[in-house]
Design a protein around this motif. Structure first.
Motif, PDB file in Angstrom:
ATOM      1  N   GLY A   1      22.156  -9.482 -24.077  1.00  0.00           N
ATOM      2  CA  GLY A   1      20.828 -10.056 -23.908  1.00  0.00           C
ATOM      3  C   GLY A   1      20.402 -10.147 -22.471  1.00  0.00           C
ATOM      4  O   GLY A   1      19.269  -9.779 -22.120  1.00  0.00           O
TER       5      GLY A   1
ATOM      6  N   GLY B   1      20.179  -6.432 -20.949  1.00  0.00           N
ATOM      7  CA  GLY B   1      19.025  -5.679 -21.438  1.00  0.00           C
ATOM      8  C   GLY B   1      17.720  -6.432 -21.365  1.00  0.00           C
ATOM      9  O   GLY B   1      16.683  -5.923 -21.802  1.00  0.00           O
ATOM     10  N   LYS B   2      17.776  -7.654 -20.827  1.00  0.00           N
ATOM     11  CA  LYS B   2      16.577  -8.496 -20.697  1.00  0.00           C
ATOM     12  C   LYS B   2      15.894  -8.701 -22.053  1.00  0.00           C
ATOM     13  O   LYS B   2      14.694  -8.458 -22.214  1.00  0.00           O
ATOM     14  N   HIS B   3      16.715  -9.160 -23.012  1.00  0.00           N
ATOM     15  CA  HIS B   3      16.213  -9.471 -24.349  1.00  0.00           C
ATOM     16  C   HIS B   3      16.344 -10.979 -24.578  1.00  0.00           C
ATOM     17  O   HIS B   3      17.417 -11.453 -24.985  1.00  0.00           O
TER      18      HIS B   3
ATOM     19  N   ALA C   1      15.379 -12.895 -26.892  1.00  0.00           N
ATOM     20  CA  ALA C   1      15.717 -13.274 -28.262  1.00  0.00           C
ATOM     21  C   ALA C   1      17.225 -13.246 -28.483  1.00  0.00           C
ATOM     22  O   ALA C   1      17.779 -14.108 -29.172  1.00  0.00           O
ATOM     23  N   LEU C   2      17.892 -12.244 -27.913  1.00  0.00           N
ATOM     24  CA  LEU C   2      19.348 -12.158 -28.035  1.00  0.00           C
ATOM     25  C   LEU C   2      20.026 -13.315 -27.305  1.00  0.00           C
ATOM     26  O   LEU C   2      21.008 -13.882 -27.793  1.00  0.00           O
TER      27      LEU C   2
END
Length: 234
Positions: free
Chosen positions: A26, A29-31, A33-34
């Motif tokens: 997360g 990957g700059k997510h 939500a993760l």
């Protein structure tokens, strides 16, 4: 209690692995939500390990001698304080207590309000959860505190007489808090390397944790020396 405790540990292992992986993916990957999902899993780990500890403590207090650990370290004539302290009387219980402390410290790190080092928290949380997974794996395999005996003994073996001392109640937890506390500075050091943020930022983030862990280790050693002198005359 044995089944509840063991299942809680298994679910905690799954959640800790999930949390460690998705914190890493997360933040890399700059997510968001993760990262949020991994955060919820970390909190779940704390809750599950707490359930496991509560199950073992309940078994100790109620003299559930079907559980091998309870039969080996308690007896029906022990006082309540020593029944609870039996949680860290043996290797298996100490590891469970260690994993519980680590889950609590991880939760504090996650919920702690900070102005410096926010970007390092997901990396550090991933390292902490990977460490947590290691201890949970040990508890589920070679150091299972919930292993059940095929035949239930009428009475437990009780504590070693040397352990029936006030030092038993306060020395091991103090020392373990110090040991486990150093996981946090370690995690932030690795986080700084992974994030390539090698300024003084990570040092500021872990200063209080380092001092706290050092303090508890120091106090724990002093208490241990006093205990040894009282029991053995060292």
């Amino acid at each position: 209690m044995a089944d509840i405790g063991y299942i809680a540990l298994f679910l905690a292992l799954v959640a800790s692995i999930y949390s460690a992986i998705f914190f890493a993916f997360g933040v890399r990957g700059k997510h968001p939500a993760l990262v949020d999902s991994a955060r919820n899993s970390l909190l779940a780990v704390c809750g599950l390990v707490s359930i496991s500890v509560a199950a073992l403590v309940y078994a100790l207090i109620t003299h559930d001698f079907q559980i091998e650990y309870v039969a080996n370290y308690t007896s029906s004539d022990l006082s309540l304080a020593y029944l609870i302290s039996a949680l860290w009387a043996g290797n298996n219980g100490s590891l469970l207590f260690w994993a519980w402390l680590l889950s609590l410290f991880a939760t504090v790190v996650l919920l702690q309000k900070r102005d410096i080092g926010k970007e390092l928290v997901p990396y550090a949380a991933s390292i902490i959860m990977a460490t947590q997974a290691f201890f949970l794996f040990l508890l589920l395999s070679v150091s299972n505190p919930f292993h059940k005996l095929t035949s239930v003994p009428a009475e437990g073996m009780g504590l070693n007489p040397l352990l029936e001392n006030t030092g038993m109640i306060i020395h091991p937890p103090t020392l373990l808090i110090g040991y486990v506390g150093f996981t946090i500075p370690f995690a932030f050091a690795i986080a700084a390397l992974l994030a390539r943020r090698l300024s003084d930022e990570w040092l500021v983030s872990i200063r209080r944790w380092t001092l706290l862990a050092w303090l508890f280790l120091g106090v724990g050693n002093i208490l241990g020396a006093w205990w040894a002198y009282m029991e053995l005359g060292w």
